[in-house]
Design an enzyme around this catalytic site. Sequence first.
Site, PDB file in Angstrom:
ATOM      1  N   THR A   1       0.836  -1.196   0.000  1.00 14.92           N
ATOM      2  CA  THR A   1       0.000   0.000   0.000  1.00 14.92           C
ATOM      3  C   THR A   1       0.873   1.249   0.000  1.00 14.92           C
ATOM      4  OG1 THR A   1      -1.696  -1.166   1.243  1.00 14.92           O
ATOM      5  CG2 THR A   1      -1.837   1.235   1.236  1.00 14.92           C
ATOM      6  N   ARG A  29     -11.530  -9.729  -3.202  1.00 18.85           N
ATOM      7  CA  ARG A  29     -11.337  -9.199  -1.838  1.00 18.85           C
ATOM      8  C   ARG A  29     -11.047  -7.696  -1.897  1.00 18.85           C
ATOM      9  NH1 ARG A  29      -6.863  -6.375   0.872  1.00 18.85           N
ATOM     10  NH2 ARG A  29      -7.029  -6.840   3.087  1.00 18.85           N
ATOM     11  N   VAL A  30     -11.754  -6.940  -1.094  1.00 23.74           N
ATOM     12  CA  VAL A  30     -11.483  -5.516  -0.972  1.00 23.74           C
ATOM     13  C   VAL A  30     -11.180  -5.230   0.497  1.00 23.74           C
ATOM     14  CG1 VAL A  30     -12.441  -3.197  -1.180  1.00 23.74           C
ATOM     15  CG2 VAL A  30     -12.939  -4.909  -2.923  1.00 23.74           C
ATOM     16  N   GLY A  31     -10.094  -4.539   0.748  1.00 22.98           N
ATOM     17  CA  GLY A  31      -9.705  -4.249   2.123  1.00 22.98           C
ATOM     18  C   GLY A  31     -10.131  -2.865   2.566  1.00 22.98           C
ATOM     19  N   ASP A  32      -9.270  -2.238   3.332  1.00 26.08           N
ATOM     20  CA  ASP A  32      -9.607  -0.939   3.910  1.00 26.08           C
ATOM     21  C   ASP A  32      -9.472   0.219   2.934  1.00 26.08           C
ATOM     22  OD1 ASP A  32      -6.726  -1.598   4.136  1.00 26.08           O
ATOM     23  OD2 ASP A  32      -6.584   0.469   4.816  1.00 26.08           O
ATOM     24  N   GLY A  53      -1.386  -1.387   6.221  1.00 23.24           N
ATOM     25  CA  GLY A  53      -1.275  -2.478   7.185  1.00 23.24           C
ATOM     26  C   GLY A  53      -2.297  -3.561   6.922  1.00 23.24           C
ATOM     27  N   HIS A  54      -2.723  -4.222   8.001  1.00 22.57           N
ATOM     28  CA  HIS A  54      -3.678  -5.314   7.861  1.00 22.57           C
ATOM     29  C   HIS A  54      -5.076  -4.748   7.631  1.00 22.57           C
ATOM     30  CE1 HIS A  54      -6.001  -8.885   9.643  1.00 22.57           C
ATOM     31  NE2 HIS A  54      -5.756  -9.084   8.370  1.00 22.57           N
TER      32      HIS A  54
END
Lengths: 139, 174
Positions: A1, A29-32, A53-54
């Site tokens: 990122t 998958r979509v993250g933050d 990050g996570h």
Amino acid sequence: TVGAVAVDAEGNVACATSTGGMLNKMEGRVGDTPCIGSGGFADNQVGAVSTTGHGESIVKVTLARLILFHVELLTVFSGQSVEAASDLGLAYMKSRVGGLGGVVTVDPQGHWATRFSTRQMAWAAAQKDTLHYGLYTGE
Amino acid sequence: MFPVVVVQGGAGHIPKERSENSRAGVCSAARAGYAVLRRGGSSMDAVVEAVSQLENNPFFNAGCGSVLNIRGEVEMDAIVMDGKRLDSGAVSAVRNIANPIQLARLVMDKTSHTCLTAEGANRFARSMGVSEVPPESLITDYSRMRWKENLAPGANPVDSQILKSVCVNRGKMG
């Protein structure tokens, strides 16, 4: 990122965050990152944050908005820094959901912070014609 | 008040052999963003410029150099937000776009929506005249190597059920 925050000469703040996501993630998958308040948030009244990050942990605590909430509180009640607010947000994410990450934060006055709970985060800041940068904690 | 640009190139473990390039990349991006401010550009112009540079740098996980999904493909997400009016734009699961951050800004500037995803985002990009790039141009040898290393032995990449056992604690950082 990757990401960035900025304050311009008029005191306007902005954030931008971009990512390829998580290694070997599920298709779709979509993250933050594209979620307002998680991958980034900007409000002229408080400041701007870009996170890394996570992603699943960052979404659960809406990390960027959480940090700006702390900026608001700390500024009003104790005059503390964007650094302290960033640490509070990261510590909450670690204690509540076990997530690690990093953030870059600015307030509208041009105070800035780069903080992370991981071992490393590549960062750089330019202000008053001076470049600051680092990779490890304390740099 | 002093104008400022602050950039991040991702948190987690950075292998020693890549650390210098990572350091150089974030410094270059911060300089580029700051140059925009010095020319009188807005904070939004500055962050988009800085992040575009990082997307174009194969040492970072965004744009060219993105990590791969279980099928060995690139799917990217991006967001911008303007603090003046709380305007925001985002894209998710986009493919074949060199600079998703610029597409996110177009979502903010040209639509009444806050996020476009997958094929819809790609169609929007075409309608805005954003040229698509070959998927391979976003994939580096390093990202392909990491993808292969993190596949379970004998795993079928198409079988998402296997993924949970593969990825629980490996490459968790986005």
